[in-house]
Enzyme design. Structure first.
Site, PDB file in Angstrom:
ATOM      1  N   ALA A  12       0.805  -1.226   0.000  1.00  0.00           N
ATOM      2  CA  ALA A  12       0.000   0.000   0.000  1.00  0.00           C
ATOM      3  C   ALA A  12       0.834   1.269   0.000  1.00  0.00           C
ATOM      4  O   ALA A  12       0.353   2.323  -0.404  1.00  0.00           O
ATOM      5  CB  ALA A  12      -0.930  -0.012   1.215  1.00  0.00           C
ATOM      6  N   ALA A  13       2.094   1.176   0.440  1.00  0.00           N
ATOM      7  CA  ALA A  13       2.931   2.386   0.472  1.00  0.00           C
ATOM      8  C   ALA A  13       3.799   2.507  -0.778  1.00  0.00           C
ATOM      9  O   ALA A  13       4.620   3.415  -0.885  1.00  0.00           O
ATOM     10  CB  ALA A  13       3.822   2.369   1.712  1.00  0.00           C
ATOM     11  N   GLY A  14       3.609   1.624  -1.736  1.00  0.00           N
ATOM     12  CA  GLY A  14       4.443   1.642  -2.945  1.00  0.00           C
ATOM     13  C   GLY A  14       3.869   2.569  -3.999  1.00  0.00           C
ATOM     14  O   GLY A  14       2.873   3.254  -3.789  1.00  0.00           O
ATOM     15  N   ARG A  92      10.878  -4.861 -11.106  1.00  0.00           N
ATOM     16  CA  ARG A  92      12.158  -5.102 -11.793  1.00  0.00           C
ATOM     17  C   ARG A  92      12.812  -3.769 -12.148  1.00  0.00           C
ATOM     18  O   ARG A  92      12.160  -2.729 -12.229  1.00  0.00           O
ATOM     19  CB  ARG A  92      11.947  -5.953 -13.046  1.00  0.00           C
ATOM     20  CG  ARG A  92      11.145  -5.279 -14.145  1.00  0.00           C
ATOM     21  CD  ARG A  92      11.106  -6.132 -15.405  1.00  0.00           C
ATOM     22  NE  ARG A  92      10.093  -5.636 -16.329  1.00  0.00           N
ATOM     23  CZ  ARG A  92      10.121  -5.826 -17.644  1.00  0.00           C
ATOM     24  NH1 ARG A  92      11.090  -6.530 -18.178  1.00  0.00           N
ATOM     25  NH2 ARG A  92       9.162  -5.348 -18.401  1.00  0.00           N
ATOM     26  N   ASN A 131       4.840  -8.854  -9.814  1.00  0.00           N
ATOM     27  CA  ASN A 131       5.417  -9.726 -10.843  1.00  0.00           C
ATOM     28  C   ASN A 131       6.299 -10.839 -10.281  1.00  0.00           C
ATOM     29  O   ASN A 131       6.899 -10.670  -9.230  1.00  0.00           O
ATOM     30  CB  ASN A 131       6.256  -8.862 -11.794  1.00  0.00           C
ATOM     31  CG  ASN A 131       5.368  -8.194 -12.831  1.00  0.00           C
ATOM     32  OD1 ASN A 131       4.462  -8.829 -13.373  1.00  0.00           O
ATOM     33  ND2 ASN A 131       5.633  -6.917 -13.085  1.00  0.00           N
ATOM     34  N   ASP A 159      -1.709  -4.817 -20.370  1.00  0.00           N
ATOM     35  CA  ASP A 159      -1.291  -5.195 -21.725  1.00  0.00           C
ATOM     36  C   ASP A 159      -2.452  -4.997 -22.712  1.00  0.00           C
ATOM     37  O   ASP A 159      -2.267  -4.502 -23.825  1.00  0.00           O
ATOM     38  CB  ASP A 159      -0.843  -6.666 -21.725  1.00  0.00           C
ATOM     39  CG  ASP A 159       0.141  -6.937 -20.606  1.00  0.00           C
ATOM     40  OD1 ASP A 159       1.254  -6.418 -20.667  1.00  0.00           O
ATOM     41  OD2 ASP A 159      -0.227  -7.659 -19.644  1.00  0.00           O
ATOM     42  N   HIS A 187       1.866 -12.350 -18.572  1.00  0.00           N
ATOM     43  CA  HIS A 187       2.226 -10.923 -18.499  1.00  0.00           C
ATOM     44  C   HIS A 187       3.748 -10.844 -18.558  1.00  0.00           C
ATOM     45  O   HIS A 187       4.435 -10.694 -17.551  1.00  0.00           O
ATOM     46  CB  HIS A 187       1.691 -10.303 -17.203  1.00  0.00           C
ATOM     47  CG  HIS A 187       2.151  -8.886 -17.016  1.00  0.00           C
ATOM     48  ND1 HIS A 187       1.833  -7.864 -17.890  1.00  0.00           N
ATOM     49  CD2 HIS A 187       2.938  -8.313 -16.067  1.00  0.00           C
ATOM     50  CE1 HIS A 187       2.396  -6.742 -17.484  1.00  0.00           C
ATOM     51  NE2 HIS A 187       3.076  -6.988 -16.390  1.00  0.00           N
TER      52      HIS A 187
END
Ligand SMILES: NC(=O)C1=CN([C@@H]2O[C@H](COP(=O)(O)OP(=O)(O)OC[C@H]3O[C@@H](n4cnc5c(N)ncnc54)[C@H](O)[C@@H]3O)[C@@H](O)[C@H]2O)C=CC1
Ligand SMILES: O=C([O-])CC(=O)C(=O)O
Length: 326
Positions: A12-14, A92, A131, A159, A187
Site C-alpha cells: 500500500a505504500a508503494g 524489476r 510480478n 497489456d 504478463h
C-alpha cells in the site's frame, strides 16, 4: 447505499498503491453506490509511510470510504476481505525480465495465500499485480486450498489497454471504437496481443493494418512496453498499472460491456488446448460477478504458435516454483 465491502491492498505504500488507493476510495473500482473499507498491508519498515497515505486518504473526505486500517500481518489485513489486490512485491529494474523476480517475490505469495485461505471471505476476488503476476497468482491459489480456485486471477489488463492504445493510434480511431481484442498468455515478453478477432469502428482490424506492422511493431511494442517505461521513467509503470487494476476488478464485478470482452489471466480449464491449471490470459466476458472464457474463436497457425510459446513459458515458471505449490 449498499453495505460496505472490504478491499485489502498489499504494497500500500508503494508506487502503484499511491495511485490505486485513492481511485478505489473514490468509487472508480466498484461504483458510486458501493462504500469500501480499505485494509492495507505493508512490511514493517513501510508502516510509517502507510500512515502518511492513510492521512491523505482521510484528507480526501471520500464519501464512499467507510473504514481504513493498516497492518503488517496478512491475517489482519485479509480478514473477511471481499477483494484482495496483491500489489506488494519487488519491481524489476532495467535489463531484467519479470520472471527474474520469481525468486524474490514467490515466497510473499505463498505466505499470503495461506493467510487468505484462513481469513478472507469465501467469495473473495483476488488479483495478483506483483510480478511475475501469473505465477504469483498460481502460488497464492495453491496455498489457499479452501478457496475456489477461480477466485485467483492475474493482471494482463494493462497489456490489453496498451494494445488498444497502439491499435487506435495506428488506425486513427479512439480506444472506444475497438472491440474484441485479446491478450493471450503470460504478463511477460512472450504475451500475444491478438487483433485477429478485433473490430475497429465496425471493420475487421486485420483489414486496416498490414502484417508487417503487426509483426514488427504492434506485437513487440505491446510486449516490451513495460521495459520501455522503465527505460524512460527509471521506474516501472505505476499509474497505468493502477488504472488497469481498477478496470480488471470493475469489469469482473460489474460486468463487461455488451458485445465486447476483456483479457484476464485466470486458471486455465483447458480451453483452446492450454495446459490446465496455469494462470493464462484469455478473452473473457463477465456478468453477475463471474467470468467466462469466450469460446470457439478461430485460431490460425500464426496465433497458435504464439499462444503455445507463452503457454510454454508459464509451464516453465510453474515448474520452477514446484516447492511452493502444495
Ligand atoms: N501486472 C502488471 O501489469 C504490473 C505489475 N507490476 C508489479 O507490481 C509490483 C509493485 O510495483 P510498485 O508499486 O511499482 O513497487 P514499489 O516498490 O513502489 O512498491 C511495492 C511495495 O510493496 C511492499 N511490499 C513488499 N513486500 C511486501 C509484503 N510481503 N507484504 C506487503 N507489502 C509488501 C513494499 O514495501 C513496497 O512499499 C512489482 O512487482 C511490479 O513489477 C508493475 C506494473 C504492472
Ligand atoms: O514491466 C514491468 O516490470 C512492470 C510491468 O509489469 C509493466 O509495466 O507491465
Amino acid at each position: 447505499m449498499k453495505a460496505p465491502v472490504r478491499v485489502a491492498v498489499t504494497g500500500a505504500a508503494g508506487q502503484i498503491g499511491y495511485s490505486l488507493l485513492f481511485r478505489i476510495a473514490s468509487g472508480d473500482m466498484l461504483g458510486p453506490d458501493q462504500p469500501v473499507i480499505l485494509q492495507l498491508l505493508e512490511v514493517p519498515p513501510a508502516m510509517d509511510a502507510v500512515q502518511g497515505v492513510m492521512m491523505e486518504l482521510d484528507d480526501c473526505a471520500f464519501p464512499l470510504l467507510a473504514g481504513l486500517q493498516a497492518s503488517d500481518q496478512a491475517e489482519e489485513a485479509f480478514k473477511d476481505a471481499d477483494y484482495i489486490l496483491l500489489v506488494g512485491a519487488k519491481p524489476r529494474g532495467p535489463g531484467m525480465e519479470r520472471k527474474d523476480l520469481l525468486e524474490a517475490n514467490a515466497a510473499i505469495f505463498s505466505v499470503q495465500g495461506k493467510a487468505m485461505n484462513a481469513v478472507a471471505s469465501r467469495d473473495v476476488r483476488v488479483l495478483a499485480v506483483g510480478n511475475p503476476a501469473n505465477t504469483n497468482a498460481l502460488i497464492a491459489q495453491r496455498n489457499a486450498p479452501d478457496l475456489d480456485p477461480r477466485c485467483f486471477t492475474a493482471m494482463t489488463r494493462l497489456d490489453h489497454n496498451r494494445a488498444l492504445a497502439q491499435l487506435a493510434n495506428r488506425t486513427g480511431t479512439h480506444v472506444t471504437d475497438i472491440q474484441k481484442l485479446t491478450v493471450w498468455g503470460n504478463h511477460s515478453a512472450t504475451q500475444y496481443p491478438d487483433i485477429s478477432h478485433a473490430v475497429v469502428d465496425g471493420k475487421a482490424a486485420s483489414d486496416l493494418v498490414d502484417q508487417a506492422w503487426l509483426e514488427e511493431s504492434f506485437i513487440p511494442t505491446v510486449q516490451q512496453r513495460g521495459a520501455a517505461i522503465i527505460k524512460a521513467r527509471g521506474q516501472s509503470s505505476a499509474a497505468s498499472a493502477a488504472s488497469a487494476a481498477i478496470d480488471h476488478m470493475r469489469d469482473w464485478t460489474l460486468g463487461t460491456p455488451e458485445g465486447d470482452w476483456v483479457s484476464m489471466a485466470i486458471p486455465s480449464d483447458g480451453s483452446y488446448g492450454i495446459a490446465e491449471g496455469i494462470i493464462y490470459s484469455f478473452p473473457v466476458r463477465c456478468s453477475g460477478g463471474r467470468y467466462e472464457i469466450v469460446q470457439d474463436l478461430s485460431i490460425d497457425d500464426f496465433s497458435r504458435e504464439r499462444m503455445s510459446a507463452t503457454e510454454q513459458e508459464l509451464v516453465e515458471e510453474r515448474d520452477a516454483v514446484q516447492h511452493l505449490l502444495p
